[in-house]
Design a protein around this motif. Structure first.
Motif, short mmCIF file in Angstrom:
data_model
loop_
_atom_site.label_atom_id
_atom_site.label_comp_id
_atom_site.label_asym_id
_atom_site.label_seq_id
_atom_site.Cartn_x
_atom_site.Cartn_y
_atom_site.Cartn_z
N UNK A 190 -13.67 19.40 29.22
CA UNK A 190 -14.50 18.97 30.70
C UNK A 190 -15.65 19.84 30.62
N UNK A 191 -15.60 21.04 30.10
CA UNK A 191 -16.90 21.94 30.02
C UNK A 191 -17.66 21.24 28.76
N UNK A 192 -17.33 20.93 27.83
CA UNK A 192 -18.11 20.62 26.72
C UNK A 192 -18.62 19.25 27.02
N UNK A 193 -17.92 18.24 27.75
CA UNK A 193 -18.48 16.90 28.30
C UNK A 193 -19.55 17.30 29.22
N UNK A 194 -19.38 17.92 30.39
CA UNK A 194 -20.30 18.34 31.17
C UNK A 194 -21.73 18.91 30.72
N UNK A 195 -21.44 19.98 29.97
CA UNK A 195 -22.54 20.52 29.03
C UNK A 195 -23.43 19.43 28.22
N UNK A 196 -22.89 18.63 27.45
CA UNK A 196 -23.31 17.52 26.78
C UNK A 196 -24.32 16.53 27.82
N UNK A 200 -13.17 17.33 38.19
CA UNK A 200 -12.89 16.90 36.90
C UNK A 200 -11.92 17.69 35.97
N UNK A 201 -11.85 19.17 36.30
CA UNK A 201 -11.17 19.93 35.51
C UNK A 201 -9.50 19.69 35.86
N UNK A 230 -9.33 15.50 44.23
CA UNK A 230 -9.75 14.48 44.83
C UNK A 230 -10.38 15.38 46.33
N UNK A 231 -9.45 16.26 46.82
CA UNK A 231 -9.79 17.13 47.97
C UNK A 231 -11.18 17.99 47.76
N UNK A 232 -11.11 18.42 46.52
CA UNK A 232 -12.27 19.38 46.21
C UNK A 232 -13.35 18.78 46.13
N UNK A 233 -13.41 17.66 45.46
CA UNK A 233 -14.56 16.84 45.34
C UNK A 233 -15.09 16.12 46.65
#
Length: 182
Positions: free
Chosen positions: A39-45, A83-84, A164-167
């Motif tokens: 998720x970190x790699x995906x979001x940074x890209x 997402x994580x 879901x609740x976090x988002x």
């Protein structure tokens, strides 16, 4: 067909394909990568690509530190946790189940918003749409009832609900701050 209407349908189709395949991509990725790393790699890209596009288009605007702080807090809850946790959950549950649970986002937003803002009431179409969506979710889960005997499956379900609740909570928090994620 008008050009605006055609563009709207194309945008809807693109969102359906992109959003719908996200869960499958996550499921495939977590078989090879640790969930939070992926998720970190995906979001940074994705963030870098978006910044580059905006920079080339001359649309980069520097914001106040308060604005950046609000976006960072929301980003933590939406991206890191939202997402994580879904990526982590997909180690234990099928991507389709994760997608169905994540479709509860509007329900979560409505319930959280109603508990915070007593004066805001959902309209009849929102209530009907929410109930129809819940019915669809119940029908989807009916074929997975046996899986609830597996503790790892339950853990995946719980992680996805927390995501879901976090988002949803972060979305409402941003709204209360008078800011959007646009």
């Amino acid at each position: 067909m008008k050009k605006d209407l055609l563009l709207a349908y194309l945008a809807l189709g693109a969102i359906c394909i992109i959003w719908g395949t996200t869960y499958l991509a996550l499921r495939l990725a977590v078989a090879e990568f640790p969930p939070f790393l992926f998720v970190a790699i995906r979001q940074v890209i994705a963030g870098s690509m978006l910044f580059l596009i905006l920079w080339v288009a001359g649309k980069v605007k520097f914001q106040s530190l308060t604005y950046v702080w609000h976006q960072a807090v929301a980003g933590f809850f939406m991206i890191s946790l939202g997402n994580g946790l879904v990526a982590w959950a997909e180690v234990y549950i099928p991507s389709g189940v994760a997608a169905v649970i994540c479709s509860l986002m509007p329900v979560a937003v409505i319930v959280i918003n109603m508990s915070i803002s007593k004066g805001e009431k959902p309209s009849v179409p929102i209530i009907v749409g929410t109930l129809v969506g819940l019915l669809g979710i119940m029908l989807t889960f009916s074929e997975h009832l046996a899986d609830f005997g597996n503790p790892a499956y339950i853990a995946g379900i719980v992680l996805t609900f927390v995501a879901v609740l976090s988002w949803a909570g972060a979305s409402i928090w941003l709204k209360k701050q008078g800011e959007s994620t646009n």
